[in-house]
Design an enzyme around this catalytic site. Structure first.
Site, PDB file in Angstrom:
ATOM      1  CG  HIS A 176      -0.323  -0.056   2.542  1.00  0.00           C
ATOM      2  ND1 HIS A 176      -0.863  -0.723   3.618  1.00  0.00           N
ATOM      3  CD2 HIS A 176       0.823   0.498   2.996  1.00  0.00           C
ATOM      4  CE1 HIS A 176      -0.068  -0.564   4.668  1.00  0.00           C
ATOM      5  NE2 HIS A 176       0.962   0.175   4.318  1.00  0.00           N
ATOM      6  CG  HIS A 222       0.589   4.155   7.833  1.00  0.00           C
ATOM      7  ND1 HIS A 222      -0.479   3.683   7.117  1.00  0.00           N
ATOM      8  CD2 HIS A 222       1.619   3.319   7.548  1.00  0.00           C
ATOM      9  CE1 HIS A 222      -0.122   2.617   6.407  1.00  0.00           C
ATOM     10  NE2 HIS A 222       1.147   2.365   6.660  1.00  0.00           N
ATOM     11  CG  HIS A 280       8.442  -1.542   3.809  1.00  0.00           C
ATOM     12  ND1 HIS A 280       7.553  -2.561   4.061  1.00  0.00           N
ATOM     13  CD2 HIS A 280       7.769  -0.403   4.086  1.00  0.00           C
ATOM     14  CE1 HIS A 280       6.390  -2.046   4.465  1.00  0.00           C
ATOM     15  NE2 HIS A 280       6.506  -0.742   4.506  1.00  0.00           N
ATOM     16  CD  GLU A 299       3.056  -1.645   6.451  1.00  0.00           C
ATOM     17  OE1 GLU A 299       2.868  -0.482   6.838  1.00  0.00           O
ATOM     18  OE2 GLU A 299       3.245  -1.924   5.245  1.00  0.00           O
TER      19      GLU A 299
HETATM   20  C1  DHB Z   1       6.366   3.560   2.569  1.00  0.00           C
HETATM   21  C2  DHB Z   1       5.754   2.321   2.623  1.00  0.00           C
HETATM   22  C3  DHB Z   1       4.685   2.093   3.475  1.00  0.00           C
HETATM   23  O1  DHB Z   1       4.039   0.905   3.621  1.00  0.00           O
HETATM   24  C4  DHB Z   1       4.211   3.112   4.244  1.00  0.00           C
HETATM   25  O2  DHB Z   1       3.120   2.884   4.988  1.00  0.00           O
HETATM   26  C5  DHB Z   1       4.829   4.355   4.222  1.00  0.00           C
HETATM   27  C6  DHB Z   1       5.906   4.569   3.379  1.00  0.00           C
HETATM   28  C7  DHB Z   1       7.494   3.836   1.648  1.00  0.00           C
HETATM   29  O3  DHB Z   1       7.989   2.920   0.996  1.00  0.00           O
HETATM   30  O4  DHB Z   1       7.872   4.968   1.493  1.00  0.00           O
HETATM   31 FE    FE Z   2       2.493   1.019   5.507  1.00  0.00          FE
END
Ligand code: DHB
Ligand code: FE
Length: 290
Positions: free
Chosen positions: A12, A59, A193, A240
């Protein structure tokens, strides 16, 4: 009767929403990302869900760090796209399904899961970006949406096992709804990530692909993986992925893999996307190994 016909999992990443909203989806960087959803858009146009139960994480947008529910369900008639600091995304208001949401709340809470009832909720990129990826840029979203928010932002997050089990409880709730509805469940976020600290930018293709394999074919084993393993292997935001287990728990033990897509990079993340269908003949019991 209402029936969960399919599950969708997708990252997302907020920059995907910005790319669409700013007309950059054909740019060299973004084109390969959107290509991975071309099939999905055709598939969902044919599948025509009435309701999507959309599992996502807020978030620190609607829930400030003052109050963070572990699991919450949006029971409102509609949900406004949130202003995350640069104005709300120019996307349609999200229409809810209060009757089914209330029924899920009643059923799931009576199955001993403590859902927080949310009657007013602005929805952030975690919920609107998946809608954009699957439906493009329509005037109105073509189905109703029931948000299920999971805390993966403030320690401690719920375990993958807890999420998987909640998916099963949601399945039982939908199966017992007295109304003829084609329901999908979506899990969002991921894949590997990390947005901060010395390991920012971490990507782990091996972990991600093993996760995809196990989520599809052996979700019970994946559900047993402790959260520290996600953090270690997939980065702090890789946690996540437990939301994908919630989606998977609501499907049958055996599912049909209709679409699988993995791409690096999308902003700071490895992007993953799955479409899984329940068999045409429902067994009505969810995962028989439960
Ligand atoms: C990013 C990815 C995410 O899932 C998020 O919630 C906020 C930022 C990113 O890759 O920048
Ligand atoms: Fe996220």
């Amino acid at each position: 009767m209402a029936r969960i016909t399919a599950g969708v999992a997708t990252s997302h990443v907020p920059a995907i929403g910005a790319a669409l909203d700013l007309g950059k989806s054909a740019d060299a960087y973004w084109a390969p990302v959107f290509k991975g959803y071309e099939f999905s858009k055709r598939w969902i146009a044919a599948a025509k869900p009435d309701v999507v139960i959309l599992v996502y994480n807020d978030h620190a947008t609607a829930f400030s760090l003052d109050l963070v529910p572990t699991f919450a369900i949006g029971c409102a008639a509609s949900f406004t796209p949130a202003d995350e600091g640069w104005g709300a995304r120019p996307v349609p208001v999200v229409e809810g399904h209060p009757e089914l949401a209330d029924h899920i709340a009643q059923s799931v809470i009576q199955q001993d899961f403590d859902l927080t009832i949310v009657n007013r909720l602005d929805v952030d990129h975690g919920l609107t970006v998946p809608l954009s990826l699957m439906f493009g840029q329509p005037q109105a979203w073509p189905c109703r949406v029931i948000p299920i928010a999971v805390n993966v932002v403030l320690y401690p997050p719920p375990s993958g096992q807890r999420c998987y089990n909640l998916g099963k409880a949601i399945r039982r709730a939908v199966d017992s709804f007295d109304g003829d509805l084609n329901v999908q469940i979506w899990g969002t976020g991921g894949m590997s990530h990390q947005l901060q600290g010395p390991r920012a930018g971490l990507i782990n293709r091996e972990f991600d692909n093993a996760f995809l394999d196990r989520l599809i074919h052996d979700p019970q084993a994946q559900a047993r993986v402790p959260h520290i393993e996600y953090v270690r292997e997939a980065g702090s935001e890789g946690i996540e992925l437990v939301m994908w287990l919630l989606m998977r728990g609501a499907l049958d033990a055996r599912v049909r893999e209709v679409h699988r897509f993995y791409h690096v990079p999308a902003s700071n993340t490895a992007l993953g996307h799955l479409i899984l269908e329940n068999p045409a003949e429902p067994d009505g019991r969810g995962d028989p190994q439960a």
